[in-house]
Design a protein around this motif. Structure first.
Motif, PDB file in Angstrom:
ATOM      1  N   VAL A  45       0.865  -1.183   0.000  1.00 57.98           N
ATOM      2  CA  VAL A  45       0.000   0.000   0.000  1.00 57.98           C
ATOM      3  C   VAL A  45       0.901   1.232   0.000  1.00 57.98           C
ATOM      4  CG1 VAL A  45      -1.779   1.306   1.227  1.00 57.98           C
ATOM      5  CG2 VAL A  45      -1.823  -1.202   1.243  1.00 57.98           C
ATOM      6  N   VAL A  46       0.665   2.108  -0.972  1.00 56.17           N
ATOM      7  CA  VAL A  46       1.540   3.259  -1.204  1.00 56.17           C
ATOM      8  C   VAL A  46       0.713   4.537  -1.278  1.00 56.17           C
ATOM      9  CG1 VAL A  46       3.222   4.274  -2.787  1.00 56.17           C
ATOM     10  CG2 VAL A  46       3.158   1.796  -2.474  1.00 56.17           C
ATOM     11  N   LEU A  47       1.189   5.587  -0.640  1.00 53.79           N
ATOM     12  CA  LEU A  47       0.535   6.900  -0.703  1.00 53.79           C
ATOM     13  C   LEU A  47       1.518   7.897  -1.300  1.00 53.79           C
ATOM     14  CD1 LEU A  47      -1.895   8.749   0.129  1.00 53.79           C
ATOM     15  CD2 LEU A  47      -0.705   9.109   2.293  1.00 53.79           C
ATOM     16  N   VAL A  48       1.086   8.590  -2.360  1.00 54.01           N
ATOM     17  CA  VAL A  48       1.947   9.553  -3.052  1.00 54.01           C
ATOM     18  C   VAL A  48       1.296  10.934  -3.014  1.00 54.01           C
ATOM     19  CG1 VAL A  48       3.211  10.083  -5.168  1.00 54.01           C
ATOM     20  CG2 VAL A  48       2.616   7.706  -4.639  1.00 54.01           C
ATOM     21  N   THR A  49       1.891  11.883  -2.320  1.00 50.68           N
ATOM     22  CA  THR A  49       1.352  13.239  -2.350  1.00 50.68           C
ATOM     23  C   THR A  49       1.764  13.888  -3.675  1.00 50.68           C
ATOM     24  OG1 THR A  49       3.251  14.350  -1.304  1.00 50.68           O
ATOM     25  CG2 THR A  49       1.606  13.384   0.155  1.00 50.68           C
ATOM     26  N   GLY A  50       0.835  14.614  -4.266  1.00 51.50           N
ATOM     27  CA  GLY A  50       1.116  15.208  -5.570  1.00 51.50           C
ATOM     28  C   GLY A  50       1.267  14.161  -6.649  1.00 51.50           C
ATOM     29  N   GLY A  51       0.483  13.095  -6.569  1.00 53.06           N
ATOM     30  CA  GLY A  51       0.632  11.987  -7.510  1.00 53.06           C
ATOM     31  C   GLY A  51      -0.007  12.202  -8.862  1.00 53.06           C
ATOM     32  N   ASN A  52      -0.557  13.372  -9.103  1.00 50.58           N
ATOM     33  CA  ASN A  52      -1.225  13.613 -10.390  1.00 50.58           C
ATOM     34  C   ASN A  52      -0.313  14.220 -11.445  1.00 50.58           C
ATOM     35  OD1 ASN A  52      -1.520  16.066  -8.619  1.00 50.58           O
ATOM     36  ND2 ASN A  52      -2.296  16.924 -10.528  1.00 50.58           N
ATOM     37  N   SER A  53       0.913  14.577 -11.069  1.00 51.09           N
ATOM     38  CA  SER A  53       1.802  15.206 -12.054  1.00 51.09           C
ATOM     39  C   SER A  53       3.264  14.939 -11.718  1.00 51.09           C
ATOM     40  CB  SER A  53       1.559  16.719 -12.108  1.00 51.09           C
ATOM     41  OG  SER A  53       1.913  17.332 -10.874  1.00 51.09           O
ATOM     42  N   GLY A  54       4.123  15.198 -12.696  1.00 52.69           N
ATOM     43  CA  GLY A  54       5.568  15.131 -12.489  1.00 52.69           C
ATOM     44  C   GLY A  54       6.083  13.817 -11.958  1.00 52.69           C
ATOM     45  N   THR A  55       7.053  13.903 -11.039  1.00 50.92           N
ATOM     46  CA  THR A  55       7.663  12.702 -10.475  1.00 50.92           C
ATOM     47  C   THR A  55       6.668  11.897  -9.647  1.00 50.92           C
ATOM     48  OG1 THR A  55       8.479  13.979  -8.585  1.00 50.92           O
ATOM     49  CG2 THR A  55       9.982  13.690 -10.448  1.00 50.92           C
ATOM     50  N   GLY A  56       5.665  12.577  -9.078  1.00 52.80           N
ATOM     51  CA  GLY A  56       4.647  11.872  -8.315  1.00 52.80           C
ATOM     52  C   GLY A  56       3.835  10.956  -9.198  1.00 52.80           C
ATOM     53  N   TYR A  57       3.466  11.439 -10.376  1.00 51.62           N
ATOM     54  CA  TYR A  57       2.718  10.621 -11.330  1.00 51.62           C
ATOM     55  C   TYR A  57       3.566   9.438 -11.794  1.00 51.62           C
ATOM     56  CZ  TYR A  57       0.287   9.107 -15.541  1.00 51.62           C
ATOM     57  OH  TYR A  57      -0.343   8.345 -16.492  1.00 51.62           O
ATOM     58  N   ALA A  58       4.825   9.699 -12.155  1.00 60.16           N
ATOM     59  CA  ALA A  58       5.715   8.629 -12.613  1.00 60.16           C
ATOM     60  C   ALA A  58       5.886   7.571 -11.536  1.00 60.16           C
ATOM     61  CB  ALA A  58       7.079   9.218 -13.007  1.00 60.16           C
ATOM     62  N   GLU A 139      -7.425   1.868   5.244  1.00 63.27           N
ATOM     63  CA  GLU A 139      -6.283   0.950   5.261  1.00 63.27           C
ATOM     64  C   GLU A 139      -5.823   0.623   6.677  1.00 63.27           C
ATOM     65  OE1 GLU A 139      -5.200  -0.591   2.719  1.00 63.27           O
ATOM     66  OE2 GLU A 139      -6.276   0.542   1.174  1.00 63.27           O
ATOM     67  N   GLU A 140      -5.270  -0.568   6.821  1.00 68.08           N
ATOM     68  CA  GLU A 140      -4.716  -1.013   8.097  1.00 68.08           C
ATOM     69  C   GLU A 140      -3.196  -1.070   8.056  1.00 68.08           C
ATOM     70  OE1 GLU A 140      -6.541  -4.710   9.053  1.00 68.08           O
ATOM     71  OE2 GLU A 140      -8.504  -3.807   9.486  1.00 68.08           O
ATOM     72  N   LYS A 141      -2.624  -0.679   6.908  1.00 68.37           N
ATOM     73  CA  LYS A 141      -1.170  -0.618   6.820  1.00 68.37           C
ATOM     74  C   LYS A 141      -0.777   0.401   5.764  1.00 68.37           C
ATOM     75  CE  LYS A 141      -0.062  -4.064   3.283  1.00 68.37           C
ATOM     76  NZ  LYS A 141       0.934  -5.085   2.915  1.00 68.37           N
ATOM     77  N   LEU A 142       0.459   0.850   5.828  1.00 70.00           N
ATOM     78  CA  LEU A 142       1.019   1.768   4.834  1.00 70.00           C
ATOM     79  C   LEU A 142       2.489   1.396   4.668  1.00 70.00           C
ATOM     80  CD1 LEU A 142       0.951   4.200   2.965  1.00 70.00           C
ATOM     81  CD2 LEU A 142       1.272   5.689   4.953  1.00 70.00           C
ATOM     82  N   ASP A 143       2.827   0.864   3.508  1.00 69.88           N
ATOM     83  CA  ASP A 143       4.192   0.392   3.276  1.00 69.88           C
ATOM     84  C   ASP A 143       5.138   1.518   2.873  1.00 69.88           C
ATOM     85  OD1 ASP A 143       3.943  -2.667   3.473  1.00 69.88           O
ATOM     86  OD2 ASP A 143       2.298  -2.126   2.139  1.00 69.88           O
TER      87      ASP A 143
END
Length: 369
Positions: A45-58, A139-143
């Motif tokens: 389970v992965v959380l990406v802030t700013g995941g809609n553009s740039g390095t976050g999207y990649a 979620e019950e975990k965050l990897d």
């Protein structure tokens, strides 16, 4: 002897800063690993802030096609939904939008995971609280937590909802709050496979003021004017110039990574890393006055001075996916292009200053709890 050692340390830091800045001109400093080389991440389970553009999207795209469940934590839901659609299609992101589907991995497979949206505005601590609450319900975990989003060189006189300078409030204070709220979940991972926090910093941390962070400068003075819509923002009474402000926000990001390592990493409970992505062609420089002119009249300049978002994501994706026994060795470190432990500014070796940043953020959080 102490003075000579200090001078040598600063010279060596400046040389490393230039050579490992990520400029393509240093052609021998190039990635020899691709985010397509990510091993199977099924069940992660992965959380990406700013995941809609740039390095976050990649980054999100890479984990999605490695089988992980990926959350895009973004301010703009419409843009996030568009990014999710593109991720499912395998679209590659560039300055001019999304392009052709991403090719299959070297072994010919593309293992799809799950991708979801969670609302997050890092410039509003209330939004950060709501984001954490929503995530904890799901979620019950965050990897892996990628503290990837940020702003750069925004005009002086812009503040967060709670009255902090936009760059420091977003890049440091907002991420600190999110990490703090999700820390119990991060620390619940088994010691054999500790969770990881990857913070995006920059070589720009070199422009931070003496001591790293001038805390007085990142809080709006009561006498500072509040910018209304359509008005030109004015520099606050104690506010630093935009590039110094950016520098101390990126200095602060490295400090957060080091603090997490000092307190939890040394016990083997968490792996935390700060990364410099290099000079990357994203929308991050949108506040710079020359950006629209270069985009319109000299787009050929971008490949000369920048790398693609896929390459910019190499450091953070690599740090998040290498085997645990290797990741422990880079915990608390500052990575530079590419997959190299870099030299952070010498004052980041001062654990008291690092602890001061974390504690200050804690105190600010209590004011708005």
């Amino acid at each position: 002897m102490g003075i000579i050692s200090t001078i040598f340390t600063w010279i060596w830091f400046q040389l490393d800063l230039i050579v490992h800045s990520g400029f393509p001109v240093f052609f021998w400093v190039r990635p020899r690993w691709s985010i397509d080389d990510v091993p199977d991440q099924s069940g992660k389970v992965v959380l990406v802030t700013g995941g809609n553009s740039g390095t976050g999207y990649a980054t999100a795209l890479s984990f999605y096609y490695a089988g992980a469940k990926v959350y895009l934590a973004c301010r703009n839901e419409q843009l996030a939904r568009e990014a999710i659609d593109q991720i499912k299609k395998g679209g590659v992101i560039g300055l001019n939008g999304f392009t052709q589907p991403k090719p299959a991995k070297k072994d010919g497979t593309r293992k799809k995971g799950v991708v979801e949206f969670v609302k997050l505005d890092l410039s509003d601590l209330e939004s950060v609280d709501q984001c954490a609450q929503e995530f904890l319900k799901k979620e019950e975990k965050l990897d892996v937590l990628f503290a990837n989003a940020g702003v750069m060189a925004s005009p002086e006189g812009l503040y967060t909802k709670q009255g902090y300078t936009l760059q420091f409030g977003t890049n440091v204070l907002g991420h600190h709050r999110l990490i703090n709220l999700l820390l119990p979940l991060l620390l619940s991972s088994p010691p054999t496979h500790p969770s990881r926090v990857i913070l995006t910093s920059s070589a720009g941390h070199a422009s931070a003021p003496n001591g790293g962070v001038d805390f007085k400068s990142v809080v709006r003075d009561p006498s500072d004017p509040i910018t209304r819509e359509g008005q030109q923002p004015k520099q606050g009474k104690n506010e630093k110039m935009r590039w110094v402000e950016y520098g101390q926000s990126k200095w602060g990001d490295i400090a957060l990574a080091k603090y997490l390592h000092n307190v939890y990493g040394r016990q083997g409970r968490l792996i935390s890393v700060a990364v410099h992505p290099g000079m990357v062609a994203t929308n991050l420089p949108r506040h710079m006055s020359l950006t629209p002119y270069v985009t319109k009249f000299a787009p050929w300049l971008f490949p000369v001075v920048t790398r693609t978002s896929d390459i910019g994501a190499v450091n953070q994706v690599w740090a998040a996916t290498i085997p645990d026994h290797d990741a422990r060795w880079i915990s608390g470190q500052y990575l530079v292009p590419y997959r190299k432990v870099g030299i952070a500014r010498p004052d980041l070796q001062d654990d008291k200053k690092i602890e001061e940043v974390w504690n200050w953020c804690d105190e600010q959080g209590k004011k708005w709890a």
